[in-house]
Design an enzyme around this catalytic site. Structure first.
Site, PDB file in Angstrom:
ATOM      1  CB  SER A   5     -69.278  34.248  39.958  1.00  0.00           C
ATOM      2  OG  SER A   5     -68.027  33.588  39.902  1.00  0.00           O
ATOM      3  CE1 TYR A  25     -66.703  38.057  42.974  1.00  0.00           C
ATOM      4  CE2 TYR A  25     -66.519  35.702  42.598  1.00  0.00           C
ATOM      5  CZ  TYR A  25     -66.716  36.976  42.113  1.00  0.00           C
ATOM      6  OH  TYR A  25     -66.939  37.169  40.771  1.00  0.00           O
TER       7      TYR A  25
END
Length: 272
Positions: free
Chosen positions: A141, A154
């Site tokens: 990401s 995350y």
């Protein structure tokens, strides 16, 4: 890998979003597909949108389960006879401060986002090395490049995917296996609605409010993301950035590697 025609491609998290878009484009380009997800109904919907002539198999798979992944690899080999590429795409989101986060939530996201990539990579690597050319595509990401508040868990998983994959790429440098990491920015998927979004980056907000905020920021469609990923594999790109937001964030991080957080704090304040 210049062509996906007649290749066998494994895609995790294929019931929606980027995974579904990858399946659609790979199918059109002549690939045979082994698609998995925890959501079989979503996988069936994905298959109904495919228009290629290649073989397609569907499997329910919890990527956090090592034994299930190993059994899945054996089934894929039995079904298809070979594996030429794996795209470790399955992932979930968690938004919460470190102080308020539970260990259970942390373990949940680490098991899926990081261990799922490790299991997929290690389980399929022997099969990939047996092919004339092969590829491992691990989806990280932009949050594997920059960190923001409430995204610690995350961030941890996506930074881990990046480090794991970059090391793997060096280990496989002189082999037949191409390795790349993918760093999407905001993509129009259901990741917020399907995640555990407890505290947003701009304060305590409901899931509905966070989903609306994300929708405003997510400017790239899953189809656009899939196109960038597959062209990146064909072009031998070792890091694939998706979306203008990801490219901008990456650039800011390179220019001010320590103080980039001040830039994003100012932006988040304006959002709030």
């Amino acid at each position: 890998m210049q062509s996906f025609a007649n290749k066998v491609v494994v895609v995790t998290g294929a019931a929606s979003g980027i995974g579904r878009a990858l399946a659609q484009q790979l199918s059109m380009q002549g690939a045979n597909l082994a698609l998995s997800d925890v959501n079989m109904n979503g996988l069936e919907e994905t298959r109904s949108t495919l228009h290629g002539k290649g073989k397609v198999t569907l499997h329910t798979l919890d990527v956090s389960n090592r034994a299930a992944f190993e059994a899945y690899a054996e089934q894929v080999l039995e079904d298809h006879g070979q594996v030429d590429m794996i795209i470790n795409n399955a992932g979930v989101a968690l938004s919460e401060t470190v102080e308020r986060m539970t260990y259970e939530d942390m373990e949940w996201i680490v098991n899926i986002n990081f261990w799922g990539v490790v299991y997929g990579t290690k389980t399929f690597l022997p099969l990939l090395k047996a092919r004339p050319e092969a590829a491992i595509v691990n989806v990280s990401s932009i949050f594997g490049i920059i960190a923001l508040p409430t995204q610690s868990a995350y961030n941890a998983t996506k930074f881990a995917v990046r480090g794991f994959t970059e090391s793997l790429r060096q280990e496989l440098k002189n082999t037949n296996v191409f390795v790349t990491t993918v760093h999407p920015g905001g993509i129009k998927t259901n990741i917020v609605n399907n995640g555990r979004m407890k505290t947003s980056m701009t304060g305590d907000k409901s899931l509905e409010q966070q989903a609306k905020e994300f929708e405003k920021l997510a400017r790239t469609t899953p189809a656009q993301a899939a196109d960038v990923i597959l062209n990146g594999v064909k072009g031998g790109k070792r890091r694939i950035l998706i979306g203008p937001d990801a490219r901008l964030m990456d650039r800011i991080q390179r220019i001010v590697p320590v103080k980039y957080s001040d830039v994003f704090a100012w932006f988040l304040k304006k959002m709030g």
